[in-house]
Design an enzyme around this catalytic site. Structure first.
Site, short mmCIF file in Angstrom:
data_model
loop_
_atom_site.label_atom_id
_atom_site.label_comp_id
_atom_site.label_asym_id
_atom_site.label_seq_id
_atom_site.Cartn_x
_atom_site.Cartn_y
_atom_site.Cartn_z
N THR A 77 21.21 23.47 -12.51
CA THR A 77 20.05 23.83 -13.32
C THR A 77 18.76 24.04 -12.51
O THR A 77 18.08 25.06 -12.66
CB THR A 77 19.83 22.73 -14.37
P1 AMP Z 1 22.34 19.65 -15.06
O1 AMP Z 1 23.22 19.90 -16.22
O2 AMP Z 1 22.63 18.34 -14.39
O3 AMP Z 1 22.29 20.79 -14.09
O4 AMP Z 1 20.86 19.49 -15.62
C1 AMP Z 1 20.49 19.98 -16.88
C2 AMP Z 1 19.77 18.91 -17.63
O5 AMP Z 1 18.56 18.61 -16.98
C3 AMP Z 1 19.36 19.33 -19.01
O6 AMP Z 1 20.40 19.10 -19.95
C4 AMP Z 1 18.15 18.47 -19.30
O7 AMP Z 1 18.52 17.28 -19.95
C5 AMP Z 1 17.62 18.13 -17.93
N1 AMP Z 1 16.34 18.78 -17.65
C6 AMP Z 1 16.05 20.07 -17.79
N2 AMP Z 1 14.78 20.36 -17.45
C7 AMP Z 1 14.24 19.18 -17.08
C8 AMP Z 1 12.95 18.80 -16.62
N3 AMP Z 1 11.97 19.71 -16.49
N4 AMP Z 1 12.76 17.51 -16.30
C9 AMP Z 1 13.76 16.61 -16.42
N5 AMP Z 1 14.99 16.90 -16.86
C10 AMP Z 1 15.23 18.17 -17.19
ZN ZN Z 2 21.68 24.36 -16.29
ZN ZN Z 3 24.34 21.07 -17.08
#
Ligand code: AMP
Ligand code: ZN
Ligand code: ZN
Length: 415
Positions: A77
């Site tokens: 992400t």
């Molecule tokens: P991942 O699936 O581990 O790549 O990360 C995605 C998750 O990061 C999302 O489902 C959110 O819960 C979290 N996330 C997204 N944007 C932010 C942000 N700006 N600060 C903290 N957590 C975030």
């Molecule tokens: Zn993502």
């Molecule tokens: Zn994810």
């Protein structure tokens, strides 16, 4: 009082009220152009147009849409969202993983306080360039928007709060569009993670994932209604996309790195689909001999020999050895179980895998409707944003040429 005079005054007042009501958004009054960038985290390329999200499906049919959008490596992400707003590969902008280690700054954890430390974030996000050109900017969440980067932050931004519903986020975006012209943001992001969260927990098309799709789709419908109600649809370039796709996985499909590499030989800065391995001093050759190459369900490289198509390996934050698991598998150590368990959906796999493909659709005054584009790399989105905003693009890894078939010849936006 004279009756004709009263009647004339009444007419004057009525026409003034009518004037007030229509002046800001009268159909004839050209509005300055706005760019609205919406990200649906983890929504795979094959979902828009598949009949599960009617509003997104309609946008997809009406808009300029790509066969798919290639995510950058790694398909996580934070690296990809920051690529979308800088046009830089993660290797260049420095967010090389959701969790990484910098020799001087220490550990970066995207979802903790270090994720908001601007010193980790390189390059120049598009909101900074827009501000320099005198445009107001607003982020209804976006990775990087909470950090002070390149000397600033968006004019309006919010600390990430997963408790804010998609509908509430859309209401905030619409409220920004109601600001007086001088304050109104001309670049706005809207970030929606509900599908990513649901698909990780229960799988890509689980009831929970489908419910998240519906919730997001309803919010998109409210956004479009809000734009139409304000007569802003014709002056808003709306881009809806995702950062990467999603694959169904079984939590039991775990490969243990310490089965091939004794733990005494190395430390690590990240595990999961993409593992960063740091040999202990003096153990480099031994680690290379045991680790580099193909293993059951994953492959490891030294950072200098990673596949060229991934544009990954030069950044000092990338550990000396990188291991990539096969689709559906995850890398960990016997003594370090990953926190997020059980998992039924996952991303972070090789970007070439069709399940990791993201999607892209754009509608608005600068796009031909109903136009199809071949797949392109997500570094190209930033030069497109700069073009739509009418600002110079900072140095980047993308190209605007990708969009030549779908962009209308540009007419200046009224200010
Ligand atoms: P991942 O699936 O581990 O790549 O990360 C995605 C998750 O990061 C999302 O489902 C959110 O819960 C979290 N996330 C997204 N944007 C932010 C942000 N700006 N600060 C903290 N957590 C975030
Ligand atoms: Zn993502
Ligand atoms: Zn994810």
């Amino acid at each position: 009082m004279h009756l004709p005079f009263v009647r004339v005054m009444l007419l004057v007042v009525l026409s003034w009220i009518a004037g007030c009501a229509s002046t800001p958004n009268a159909p004839s009054a050209p509005q300055p152009r706005t760019v609205l960038l919406v990200s649906i985290d983890g929504l795979r390329a094959d979902i828009p147009g598949s009949g599960r999200m009617p509003t997104l499906d309609a946008l997809f049919a009406q808009g300029a849409h790509a066969a798919w959008l290639n995510p950058s490596y790694p398909t996580l992400t934070f690296p990809n969202h920051y690529t979308l707003v800088t046009g830089l590969r993660p290797d260049r902008h420095g967010i090389v993983h959701n969790d990484m280690r910098d020799a001087v700054l220490g550990q970066f954890e995207s979802k903790k306080a270090s994720g908001r430390d601007g010193r980790f974030w390189g390059g120049e996000p598009v909101w900074i360039g827009a501000q320099r050109a005198g445009l107001k900017t607003a982020t209804m969440f976006w990775p990087g928007s909470e950090a002070e980067i390149a000397g600033g932050r968006p004019d309006h931004w919010r600390p990430f709060d997963s408790g804010t519903t998609p509908a509430q986020r859309v209401a905030s975006v619409l409220a920004w569009l109601d600001l007086p012209a001088a304050e109104r943001p001309r670049f706005i992001t809207l970030y929606l993670e509900q599908y990513d969260v649901a698909a990780h927990a229960d799988g890509t098309f689980s009831p929970r994932a489908l419910a998240a799709m519906h919730e997001i789709d309803d919010a998109l419908a409210a956004l479009l209604r809000g734009l139409e109600g304000r007569r802003l649809r014709d002056s808003t370039n709306l881009i809806v996309l995702s950062d990467h796709g999603m694959a169904d996985v079984r939590s039991v499909d775990t490969a243990y790195l310490d089965d091939v590499l004794p733990e005494a030989l190395f430390s690590w800065s990240s595990l999961g689909p993409v593992a960063h391995i740091i040999p202990r001093p003096g153990q480099e050759a031994d680690v290379a001999r045991r680790l580099v190459g193909r293993h059951d369900h994953y492959t490891c490289w030294s950072k200098e020999t990673l596949p060229a198509a991934w544009h990954y390996g030069r950044n000092p934050r990338i550990a000396p050895f990188v291991c990539q698991s096969d689709v559906g598998w995850r890398l960990q150590l016997h003594r370090h179980p990953l926190p997020r368990q059980p998992v039924k959906g996952e991303h972070g796999f090789a970007p070439e895998d069709p399940q990791m493909r993201a999607f892209f659709v754009a509608t608005g005054p600068d796009f031909f409707p109903n136009a199809a584009l071949p797949a392109f790399d997500n570094v190209d989105v930033y030069p497109l944003l700069a073009h739509l905003l009418g600002i110079p693009a900072a140095p980047n890894d993308g190209t605007l040429d990708t969009f030549a078939p779908v962009l209308r010849p540009r007419t200046p936006s009224p200010h």
